[in-house]
Scaffold this motif. Sequence first.
Motif, PDB file in Angstrom:
ATOM      1  N   UNK A  77      -2.484  -4.913 -21.421  1.00 50.64           N
ATOM      2  CA  UNK A  77      -2.821  -5.515 -22.505  1.00 50.64           C
ATOM      3  C   UNK A  77      -3.379  -4.336 -23.719  1.00 50.64           C
ATOM      4  N   UNK A  78      -2.772  -4.639 -24.737  1.00 51.85           N
ATOM      5  CA  UNK A  78      -2.924  -3.422 -25.658  1.00 51.85           C
ATOM      6  C   UNK A  78      -3.376  -4.031 -26.991  1.00 51.85           C
ATOM      7  N   UNK A  79      -3.787  -5.368 -27.302  1.00 48.71           N
ATOM      8  CA  UNK A  79      -4.518  -6.024 -28.383  1.00 48.71           C
ATOM      9  C   UNK A  79      -3.976  -7.405 -28.708  1.00 48.71           C
ATOM     10  N   UNK A  80      -4.077  -7.640 -29.897  1.00 46.44           N
ATOM     11  CA  UNK A  80      -3.490  -9.089 -30.306  1.00 46.44           C
ATOM     12  C   UNK A  80      -4.103  -9.628 -31.490  1.00 46.44           C
ATOM     13  N   UNK A  81      -3.862 -10.985 -31.773  1.00 44.66           N
ATOM     14  CA  UNK A  81      -4.327 -11.697 -32.884  1.00 44.66           C
ATOM     15  C   UNK A  81      -4.335 -13.056 -32.674  1.00 44.66           C
ATOM     16  N   UNK A  82      -5.017 -13.797 -33.282  1.00 41.51           N
ATOM     17  CA  UNK A  82      -5.299 -15.448 -33.186  1.00 41.51           C
ATOM     18  C   UNK A  82      -4.748 -15.681 -34.503  1.00 41.51           C
ATOM     19  N   UNK A  83      -4.809 -17.123 -34.640  1.00 41.76           N
ATOM     20  CA  UNK A  83      -4.210 -17.823 -35.707  1.00 41.76           C
ATOM     21  C   UNK A  83      -4.267 -19.505 -35.347  1.00 41.76           C
ATOM     22  N   UNK A  98      -1.349 -12.158 -27.448  1.00 37.60           N
ATOM     23  CA  UNK A  98      -1.654 -10.960 -26.886  1.00 37.60           C
ATOM     24  C   UNK A  98      -0.462 -10.054 -26.920  1.00 37.60           C
ATOM     25  N   UNK A  99      -0.798  -8.731 -27.388  1.00 35.44           N
ATOM     26  CA  UNK A  99       0.157  -7.697 -27.145  1.00 35.44           C
ATOM     27  C   UNK A  99      -0.044  -6.975 -25.895  1.00 35.44           C
ATOM     28  N   UNK A 100       1.143  -6.747 -25.364  1.00 35.63           N
ATOM     29  CA  UNK A 100       1.075  -6.207 -23.898  1.00 35.63           C
ATOM     30  C   UNK A 100       2.333  -5.106 -23.943  1.00 35.63           C
ATOM     31  N   UNK A 126       0.833  -1.169   0.165  1.00 33.80           N
ATOM     32  CA  UNK A 126      -0.049   0.128  -0.106  1.00 33.80           C
ATOM     33  C   UNK A 126       0.728   1.312  -0.071  1.00 33.80           C
ATOM     34  N   UNK A 127       1.157   1.960  -1.241  1.00 35.86           N
ATOM     35  CA  UNK A 127       0.376   1.613  -2.340  1.00 35.86           C
ATOM     36  C   UNK A 127       1.288   0.719  -3.331  1.00 35.86           C
ATOM     37  N   UNK A 128       0.496   0.130  -4.003  1.00 37.01           N
ATOM     38  CA  UNK A 128       1.389  -1.043  -5.143  1.00 37.01           C
ATOM     39  C   UNK A 128       2.243  -0.467  -5.681  1.00 37.01           C
ATOM     40  N   UNK A 129       3.294  -1.153  -6.199  1.00 43.31           N
ATOM     41  CA  UNK A 129       4.296  -0.855  -7.303  1.00 43.31           C
ATOM     42  C   UNK A 129       4.142  -1.480  -8.420  1.00 43.31           C
ATOM     43  N   UNK A 130       3.281  -2.353  -8.503  1.00 47.43           N
ATOM     44  CA  UNK A 130       2.978  -3.124  -9.737  1.00 47.43           C
ATOM     45  C   UNK A 130       1.608  -3.290 -10.025  1.00 47.43           C
ATOM     46  N   UNK A 131       1.187  -2.741 -11.264  1.00 47.15           N
ATOM     47  CA  UNK A 131      -0.322  -2.553 -11.536  1.00 47.15           C
ATOM     48  C   UNK A 131      -0.490  -3.494 -12.820  1.00 47.15           C
ATOM     49  N   UNK A 132      -1.281  -4.510 -12.730  1.00 42.14           N
ATOM     50  CA  UNK A 132      -1.828  -5.430 -13.763  1.00 42.14           C
ATOM     51  C   UNK A 132      -3.104  -4.449 -14.412  1.00 42.14           C
ATOM     52  N   UNK A 133      -2.845  -3.943 -15.542  1.00 38.47           N
ATOM     53  CA  UNK A 133      -3.855  -3.036 -16.403  1.00 38.47           C
ATOM     54  C   UNK A 133      -3.532  -1.468 -15.763  1.00 38.47           C
ATOM     55  N   UNK A 134      -4.678  -0.658 -16.025  1.00 34.59           N
ATOM     56  CA  UNK A 134      -4.455   0.761 -15.928  1.00 34.59           C
ATOM     57  C   UNK A 134      -3.834   0.996 -14.358  1.00 34.59           C
ATOM     58  N   UNK A 135      -3.172   2.145 -14.303  1.00 30.89           N
ATOM     59  CA  UNK A 135      -2.740   2.500 -12.927  1.00 30.89           C
ATOM     60  C   UNK A 135      -3.557   3.632 -12.548  1.00 30.89           C
ATOM     61  N   UNK A 136      -3.787   3.906 -11.160  1.00 34.27           N
ATOM     62  CA  UNK A 136      -4.752   5.252 -10.931  1.00 34.27           C
ATOM     63  C   UNK A 136      -3.716   6.409 -11.004  1.00 34.27           C
ATOM     64  N   UNK A 137      -4.210   7.650 -10.608  1.00 34.52           N
ATOM     65  CA  UNK A 137      -3.411   8.924 -10.700  1.00 34.52           C
ATOM     66  C   UNK A 137      -2.727   8.992  -9.228  1.00 34.52           C
ATOM     67  N   UNK A 138      -3.187   8.367  -8.389  1.00 33.99           N
ATOM     68  CA  UNK A 138      -2.592   7.986  -6.859  1.00 33.99           C
ATOM     69  C   UNK A 138      -1.467   7.265  -6.866  1.00 33.99           C
ATOM     70  N   UNK A 139      -1.084   6.624  -8.026  1.00 33.62           N
ATOM     71  CA  UNK A 139       0.026   5.506  -7.979  1.00 33.62           C
ATOM     72  C   UNK A 139       1.182   6.507  -7.584  1.00 33.62           C
TER      73      UNK A 139
END
Length: 134
Positions: A48-54, A66-68, A26-39
């Motif tokens: 995750x920013x997108x990706x493709x399948x095949x 998955x693009x990360x 508290x507070x975290x130093x690692x964020x899976x996904x968006x981070x808050x303005x209070x980080x």
Amino acid sequence: MTPRDVELELAAHLEAAGLGLSTTTNPPTLYPGPFPTSAPPRFVCVRHTGGEGGLYLGTGRGVLSADVQVVVRGPRASYTATRELAVRCWTALHLARVPGYVDVRCEGAGPYYMGPDGEGGPRFVFNLAARYSA
């Protein structure tokens, strides 16, 4: 198989890599996904920013890629220390054997500098592809 939570799974891999990052402090130093303005001034974000399948050739099994993007931010006047943390994150993820994934490959030759954020803290970023069978 449904898409995986690559943000959470790759953040868990980074947390276990001994880099001093945590999703539970508290507070975290690692964020899976968006981070808050209070980080805090120093943190890592895995998003995750997108990706493709095949299909795997000749197997009839699907593969999702998955693009990360990994963003590393540090406090003001910590360019070198922030870059070193970004390099350690890149090293921990590039060609990592993450359970459930076919492969994880970072793009480029390492993190690159994004410039300072609104508070003057240095930011580094790198992208990767995390492939898994579907």
